[in-house]
Design an enzyme around this catalytic site. Structure first.
Site, PDB file in Angstrom:
ATOM      1  N   ASP A   1      -8.873   4.362   5.986  1.00  0.00           N
ATOM      2  CA  ASP A   1      -8.202   3.069   5.565  1.00  0.00           C
ATOM      3  C   ASP A   1      -6.814   2.884   6.275  1.00  0.00           C
ATOM      4  OD1 ASP A   1      -9.751   4.342   3.541  1.00  0.00           O
ATOM      5  OD2 ASP A   1      -8.091   3.841   1.829  1.00  0.00           O
TER       6      ASP A   1
ATOM      7  N   ARG B   1      -1.540  -3.799   1.089  1.00  0.00           N
ATOM      8  CA  ARG B   1      -0.552  -3.003   1.519  1.00  0.00           C
ATOM      9  C   ARG B   1       0.225  -3.168   2.541  1.00  0.00           C
ATOM     10  NH1 ARG B   1      -3.471   2.688  -0.337  1.00  0.00           N
ATOM     11  NH2 ARG B   1      -3.952   2.002  -2.555  1.00  0.00           N
TER      12      ARG B   1
ATOM     13  N   HIS C   1      -5.456  -0.290   6.072  1.00  0.00           N
ATOM     14  CA  HIS C   1      -4.233  -0.958   5.177  1.00  0.00           C
ATOM     15  C   HIS C   1      -3.320  -1.743   5.735  1.00  0.00           C
ATOM     16  CE1 HIS C   1      -5.959  -0.199   1.242  1.00  0.00           C
ATOM     17  NE2 HIS C   1      -5.875   1.046   1.325  1.00  0.00           N
TER      18      HIS C   1
ATOM     19  N   ASN D   1     -12.999  -0.872  -1.291  1.00  0.00           N
ATOM     20  CA  ASN D   1     -12.462  -1.567  -2.650  1.00  0.00           C
ATOM     21  C   ASN D   1     -11.316  -2.469  -2.664  1.00  0.00           C
ATOM     22  OD1 ASN D   1     -11.084   1.003  -2.107  1.00  0.00           O
ATOM     23  ND2 ASN D   1      -9.925   0.473  -4.226  1.00  0.00           N
ATOM     24  N   HIS D   2     -10.561  -2.443  -1.448  1.00  0.00           N
ATOM     25  CA  HIS D   2      -9.752  -3.666  -1.387  1.00  0.00           C
ATOM     26  C   HIS D   2     -10.206  -4.821  -0.571  1.00  0.00           C
ATOM     27  CE1 HIS D   2      -5.848  -1.525  -2.681  1.00  0.00           C
ATOM     28  NE2 HIS D   2      -6.565  -0.695  -2.553  1.00  0.00           N
TER      29      HIS D   2
ATOM     30  N   ARG E   1      -7.818   6.813 -11.424  1.00  0.00           N
ATOM     31  CA  ARG E   1      -7.925   5.511 -10.993  1.00  0.00           C
ATOM     32  C   ARG E   1      -8.039   4.515 -12.168  1.00  0.00           C
ATOM     33  NH1 ARG E   1      -8.032   4.310  -5.642  1.00  0.00           N
ATOM     34  NH2 ARG E   1      -8.704   6.079  -4.239  1.00  0.00           N
TER      35      ARG E   1
END
Length: 282
Positions: free
Chosen positions: A104, A137, A106, A165-166, A272
């Protein structure tokens, strides 16, 4: 209803009709004389990518002109549509090649540039796999995407991106404080239609990559179901937004992006949320 977003816009990002961008429409966008950023003409070359990176380094608030941004996105959309026919990429690494797998990032552009400084830029000998969650983010996810997607156009067999998932509109629409922010970032810089184009590209990203028939690389994890095979994943209808895990194929799709590992055996709940699971060593 029209969303009103305040902030810095790429030159030429205001107004325009609604609906998907077309290449004919994009080539008619005028690049203003006072635009001082990089000029990226197709086909993209490595010198164009280095010019873009230098621009971002020297101008932390710099925004690539909308015409060039859209041309990159539309070219990558066509490329992914042709080279990712299934949800799983089968990647073969030769003895004289290396593979760097990145987690990640981000929206942290400086992290990506530091990775390239340490390991070199993608090339025919140096392959990269970004394992999802480039969006949200951080405040420079668009800049990361334009660097990575430009590199993908230069080296289509050397840079790969798994979906995380983002890479999903529902997550992107959340505020940065809730883990989102990409929707706001794209609309602020490039407008709402460009955000929709990003979603089209996200829907074309593979859900997993198999390296040399030995290594399974996925953003989330294993399925809640016993007996899931690679063929189940390959044959998923993956060119869509992340589904609710309400059917067998939907839950496989969902878990590939959302499931987390745990130390104990078996499948269990996840912190989550109610739809999410954690998977054990067995």
């Amino acid at each position: 209803y029209q969303r009103r977003v305040h902030g810095i816009l790429s030159p030429g990002a205001g107004g325009g009709k609604k609906g998907p961008w077309s290449k004919d429409e994009v080539v008619s966008i005028i690049v203003e004389d006072n635009y001082n950023g990089p000029h990226i003409n197709l086909p993209v070359k490595m010198e164009n990518v280095m010019e873009l990176i230098t621009y971002y380094k020297n101008n932390p608030q710099g925004v690539l002109h909308r015409r060039y941004a859209l041309e990159i996105l539309l070219e990558v959309k066509d490329l992914l549509d042709k080279k990712i026919p299934q949800a799983v990429v089968e990647l073969e690494i030769e003895r004289n090649q290396s593979l760097t797998i990145c987690g990640d990032v981000h929206g942290q552009l400086q992290d990506v540039l530091w990775i390239f400084r340490l390991h070199g830029y993608p090339s025919e000998k140096s392959l990269y796999l970004f394992n999802g969650d480039i969006a949200d983010r951080g405040e420079q996810a668009t800049e990361i995407f334009f660097v990575l997607l430009s590199l993908m156009l230069v080296f289509p067999n050397s840079l790969w991106i798994n979906r995380g998932n983002h890479e999903d509109s529902e997550m992107n629409e959340l505020s940065p404080f809730a883990g989102g922010g990409f929707a706001k970032e794209v609309r602020r810089k490039y407008g709402g239609r460009t955000f929709a184009l990003f979603q089209e590209i996200f829907n074309l990203l593979p859900l997993a990559t198999v390296v040399n028939k030995e290594l399974f690389v996925v953003h989330g994890g294993l399925s809640r179901h016993i007996g899931v095979k690679l063929d189940h994943i390959r044959n998923l209808d993956f060119r869509r937004q992340t589904p609710v895990p309400n059917t067998y194929p939907n839950s496989i799709f969902f878990d590939l992006l959302w499931a987390d590992p745990k130390e104990s055996d078996g499948v269990g709940p996840s912190r989550r949320g109610p739809f999410c699971i954690s998977w054990g060593r067995d």
